[in-house]
Write a protein that holds these residues in place. Structure first.
Motif, PDB file in Angstrom:
ATOM      1  N   GLY A 259       0.864  -1.177   0.000  1.00 12.01           N
ATOM      2  CA  GLY A 259       0.000   0.000   0.000  1.00 12.01           C
ATOM      3  C   GLY A 259       0.895   1.219   0.000  1.00 12.01           C
ATOM      4  N   SER A 260       1.875   1.222   0.910  1.00 12.43           N
ATOM      5  CA  SER A 260       2.937   2.224   0.826  1.00 12.43           C
ATOM      6  C   SER A 260       3.904   1.833  -0.281  1.00 12.43           C
ATOM      7  CB  SER A 260       3.678   2.324   2.159  1.00 12.43           C
ATOM      8  OG  SER A 260       2.843   2.825   3.170  1.00 12.43           O
ATOM      9  N   LEU A 261       4.265   0.553  -0.330  1.00  8.13           N
ATOM     10  CA  LEU A 261       5.113   0.032  -1.401  1.00  8.13           C
ATOM     11  C   LEU A 261       4.259  -0.729  -2.402  1.00  8.13           C
ATOM     12  CD1 LEU A 261       8.310  -1.318   0.410  1.00  8.13           C
ATOM     13  CD2 LEU A 261       7.738   1.014  -0.279  1.00  8.13           C
ATOM     14  N   SER A 262       4.776  -0.844  -3.599  1.00  7.28           N
ATOM     15  CA  SER A 262       4.047  -1.521  -4.667  1.00  7.28           C
ATOM     16  C   SER A 262       4.128  -3.030  -4.538  1.00  7.28           C
ATOM     17  CB  SER A 262       4.612  -1.095  -6.022  1.00  7.28           C
ATOM     18  OG  SER A 262       5.926  -1.612  -6.205  1.00  7.28           O
ATOM     19  N   ALA A 263       3.316  -3.702  -5.320  1.00  5.68           N
ATOM     20  CA  ALA A 263       3.301  -5.162  -5.313  1.00  5.68           C
ATOM     21  C   ALA A 263       4.664  -5.730  -5.678  1.00  5.68           C
ATOM     22  CB  ALA A 263       2.239  -5.665  -6.290  1.00  5.68           C
ATOM     23  N   ASN A 264       5.282  -5.219  -6.740  1.00  6.30           N
ATOM     24  CA  ASN A 264       6.572  -5.760  -7.161  1.00  6.30           C
ATOM     25  C   ASN A 264       7.692  -5.417  -6.192  1.00  6.30           C
ATOM     26  OD1 ASN A 264       5.392  -6.957  -9.334  1.00  6.30           O
ATOM     27  ND2 ASN A 264       6.551  -5.843 -10.899  1.00  6.30           N
ATOM     28  N   ALA A 265       7.582  -4.282  -5.510  1.00  5.36           N
ATOM     29  CA  ALA A 265       8.580  -3.957  -4.491  1.00  5.36           C
ATOM     30  C   ALA A 265       8.501  -4.947  -3.341  1.00  5.36           C
ATOM     31  CB  ALA A 265       8.374  -2.539  -3.983  1.00  5.36           C
TER      32      ALA A 265
ATOM     33  N   PRO B 170       9.147   7.519  -9.355  1.00  6.57           N
ATOM     34  CA  PRO B 170       9.711   7.281 -10.690  1.00  6.57           C
ATOM     35  C   PRO B 170      10.340   5.904 -10.859  1.00  6.57           C
ATOM     36  CG  PRO B 170      11.165   8.697  -9.417  1.00  6.57           C
ATOM     37  CD  PRO B 170       9.921   8.534  -8.595  1.00  6.57           C
ATOM     38  N   THR B 171      10.525   5.167  -9.743  1.00  8.26           N
ATOM     39  CA  THR B 171      11.163   3.849  -9.849  1.00  8.26           C
ATOM     40  C   THR B 171      10.184   2.704  -9.624  1.00  8.26           C
ATOM     41  OG1 THR B 171      11.795   3.972  -7.513  1.00  8.26           O
ATOM     42  CG2 THR B 171      13.412   4.734  -9.133  1.00  8.26           C
ATOM     43  N   GLY B 172       8.894   3.010  -9.437  1.00  4.28           N
ATOM     44  CA  GLY B 172       7.891   1.958  -9.272  1.00  4.28           C
ATOM     45  C   GLY B 172       7.904   1.291  -7.916  1.00  4.28           C
TER      46      GLY B 172
ATOM     47  N   ARG C 253       1.137   1.463 -14.137  1.00 11.08           N
ATOM     48  CA  ARG C 253       1.961   1.920 -15.257  1.00 11.08           C
ATOM     49  C   ARG C 253       3.402   2.136 -14.809  1.00 11.08           C
ATOM     50  NH1 ARG C 253      -1.562   7.053 -16.757  1.00 11.08           N
ATOM     51  NH2 ARG C 253      -1.366   7.156 -14.471  1.00 11.08           N
ATOM     52  N   ARG C 254       3.598   2.209 -13.512  1.00 17.29           N
ATOM     53  CA  ARG C 254       4.947   2.417 -12.969  1.00 17.29           C
ATOM     54  C   ARG C 254       5.504   1.141 -12.339  1.00 17.29           C
ATOM     55  NH1 ARG C 254       6.103   8.081 -12.154  1.00 17.29           N
ATOM     56  NH2 ARG C 254       4.363   9.376 -12.862  1.00 17.29           N
TER      57      ARG C 254
ATOM     58  N   HIS D  34       6.911  -2.178 -14.144  1.00 20.14           N
ATOM     59  CA  HIS D  34       8.220  -2.151 -14.808  1.00 20.14           C
ATOM     60  C   HIS D  34       9.365  -2.490 -13.849  1.00 20.14           C
ATOM     61  CE1 HIS D  34       6.662  -0.501 -18.577  1.00 20.14           C
ATOM     62  NE2 HIS D  34       5.893   0.290 -17.847  1.00 20.14           N
ATOM     63  N   LEU D  35       9.057  -2.669 -12.571  1.00 16.92           N
ATOM     64  CA  LEU D  35      10.094  -3.048 -11.609  1.00 16.92           C
ATOM     65  C   LEU D  35      10.334  -4.554 -11.712  1.00 16.92           C
ATOM     66  CD1 LEU D  35      10.409  -1.698  -8.003  1.00 16.92           C
ATOM     67  CD2 LEU D  35      10.760  -4.108  -8.449  1.00 16.92           C
ATOM     68  N   ASP D  36      11.527  -4.936 -12.124  1.00 15.45           N
ATOM     69  CA  ASP D  36      11.863  -6.340 -12.363  1.00 15.45           C
ATOM     70  C   ASP D  36      12.102  -7.053 -11.037  1.00 15.45           C
ATOM     71  OD1 ASP D  36      12.726  -8.725 -13.771  1.00 15.45           O
ATOM     72  OD2 ASP D  36      14.764  -8.120 -13.282  1.00 15.45           O
TER      73      ASP D  36
END
Length: 543
Positions: A163-169, A427-429, A436-437, A440-442
């Protein structure tokens, strides 16, 4: 019209001249006329509006000021700030994390860029008989003697919620923790499906919203807690009393951001404001807190249970310590969160002026536990701007058993300190829910970087231990770390800070330590309320 309108007048003049040139000479001038014309219309809008005095007085020109102001932080970060200027992390600190995460060379040439004669410069004393340690994977047992003790790394991922961090993070952090053998704190947003994908060790943080273990009214639900705590991936449970960046402040995730995934993880309704109250409803006193700890430990099948707090009013913490002695109920661990800790968003007054910084907070917790003769039975963690092996060494020397870091591991994911965590435009997803952001985080590549950063930092810590002639982290003490207090005065932390003796608070209150002298005797195990003397001082203002 005055000189303040010069830019607008120039745009109008260029527009007219360009139109004439385009008609008489070359169609290419229409491009110039279009740009200048748009600026002319912008100037007209500026002088016509009434909301911004600056735009009205300086049409067109004011927008250049706004543009420069908007990129000011980036200009300072990339071109003006010194490599050692910590705002909030220095370029040197960020570069170290990037290099270690990418397994690049992290050695530096030609000497230090730090002012070794400047105040607050620190170093660790070395030995003429250094040791040799082949292993860097140091461990500390949490919950020793219980049903499910956990062997924790000395360096772990601090609390950061989905929620603070994205799923891929979240995926990358947990996969990195799995590969590196260290734990991943869920943050108070509870355990999402992304925490579970790769099976990395989890510390489940429970905040005042009881996400993942709440009923429909937001109260603690023992049955839901037991279900989640039974997950083998959950190694420990951490009650969040407060966090360093905004202690004493609740939070709200706006309805627009409460997606079905976040709602499922937290046990709340999707599309509805998600509230984190400022305080817990399950207890209201130090004794109540410890009874809650004992209850969670039983529901979790004996897994280690502790709490995280930022130190504020000293009598509240002293009340908890007294409650430990009176009830015999002890947390398995305590995590001290320094005021320099980070968050996705907080009011500026809280970020800058609330809470005790890590070093003073850690010293108070460590000293108190020593003074009530309980230090050897409770593990102490610490979190607050820890990025390097030296940071770990200093923190352990001041009384911690292990360290946590949040933003440092964000750097290992690729965070560039854009400070856009609060506006969903990271900017780093990493700190965004915008697909959309973050898509793209691998995950695989970033997980490797998380693992490498942890490993290389622990290798750096091991090398410091060896240089100091020590054989284990437990041997690190405040006498090993030296700080320059002034231009011609240096002192070890053992002399800068005052340390209590085991059991010293069980007798007379130590006169040499002001905070204990002022608040220890009046602190109570049955209430967080301020002592009578404090209330008298407050009342004196109205007399």
């Amino acid at each position: 019209m005055t000189y303040r309108h010069a830019a607008w007048i120039a745009c109008i003049a260029v527009t007219l001249a360009s139109i004439a040139l385009a008609l008489a000479w070359s169609p290419g001038w229409w491009w110039v006329a279009g740009v200048a014309g748009a600026l002319s219309v912008l100037g007209l809008a500026d002088v016509s509006q009434r909301t911004s005095t600056l735009r009205q007085l300086y049409p067109v020109l004011a927008h250049f000021r706004f543009g420069l102001e908007s990129v000011g932080p980036e200009i300072r970060q990339y071109f003006i700030e010194r490599d050692t200027e910590e705002v909030p992390f220095s370029r040197e600190q960020r570069a170290l994390v990037y290099q270690r995460a990418k397994r690049m060379q992290d050695t530096v040439p030609f000497g230090t860029i730090h002012d070794v004669y400047g105040n607050e410069y620190e170093w660790i004393n070395h030995s003429l008989v250094p040791t040799h340690l082949s292993d860097h994977d140091f461990r500390v047992t949490v919950g020793e003697g219980g049903n499910a003790p956990y062997e924790a790394s000395l360096f772990n991922i601090s609390a950061m919620s989905f929620g603070s961090l994205s799923a891929n993070a979240i995926r990358a952090l947990n996969l990195g923790a799995k590969r590196g053998g260290f734990y991943h704190d869920t943050g108070e947003g509870s355990i999402s499906s992304y925490h579970r994908e790769h099976g990395g060790d989890l510390v489940w943080e429970i905040g005042s919203g009881y996400f993942g273990c709440r009923d429909a009214e937001g109260r603690f639900d023992p049955a839901r807690f037991a279900d989640n705590a039974a997950d083998p991936q959950v190694k420990m449970v951490e009650i969040k009393l407060s966090q360093g960046a905004k202690p004493g402040h609740g939070g709200m995730l706006p309805a627009a951001k409460v997606t079905p995934e976040i709602a499922l993880a937290r046990g709340v309704a999707a599309g509805v404001d998600c509230i984190s109250p400022a305080q817990h409803s399950a207890f209201g006193s130090p004794i109540g807190l410890l009874e809650f700890v004992a209850g969670l430990r039983e529901l979790a099948g004996g897994k280690p249970v502790g709490f995280k707090l930022a130190i504020g009013h000293p009598w509240e913490w002293f009340g908890v310590a007294k409650a430990m002695r009176e009830t015999g109920i002890l947390p398995d661990f305590i995590v001290v969160d320094g005021a320099e800790g980070g968050t996705g968003a907080a009011p500026v007054e809280f970020v800058n002026h609330i809470g005790v910084p890590l070093q003073e907070a850690l010293m108070l917790v460590h000293n108190t536990l020593v003074g009530v003769d309980l230090r050897d039975r409770i593990r102490v963690g610490a979190a607050g701007k820890i990025t390097s092996g030296f940071d770990i060494a200093r923190t352990l020397a001041m009384g911690a058993d292990f360290c946590n870091a949040g933003r440092a591991f964000m750097f290992s994911l690729g965070c560039i300190q854009a400070r856009s965590c609060h506006n969903d435009r990271c900017p780093t997803g990493i700190a965004t829910q915008d697909p959309r952001r973050w898509t793209h985080l691998d995950v695989a590549g970033k997980a490797e970087r998380v693992e490498h950063y942890h490993r290389n930092t622990m290798l750096g810590f091991r090398d410091l231990l060896c240089a100091a002639g020590l054989s284990s982290p437990a041997e690190l003490g405040p006498e090993h770390i030296v700080r320059r207090v002034s231009g011609n005065h240096v002192s070890s932390l053992a002399n800068i800070y005052q340390f209590l003796q085991p059991g010293e608070l069980l007798g007379d209150v130590p006169e040499r330590h002001a905070v204990f002298r002022s608040f220890w005797a009046d602190a109570r195990a049955d209430t967080f309320a301020p002592p009578p003397r404090v209330l008298e001082m407050r009342a004196s203002k109205s007399r």
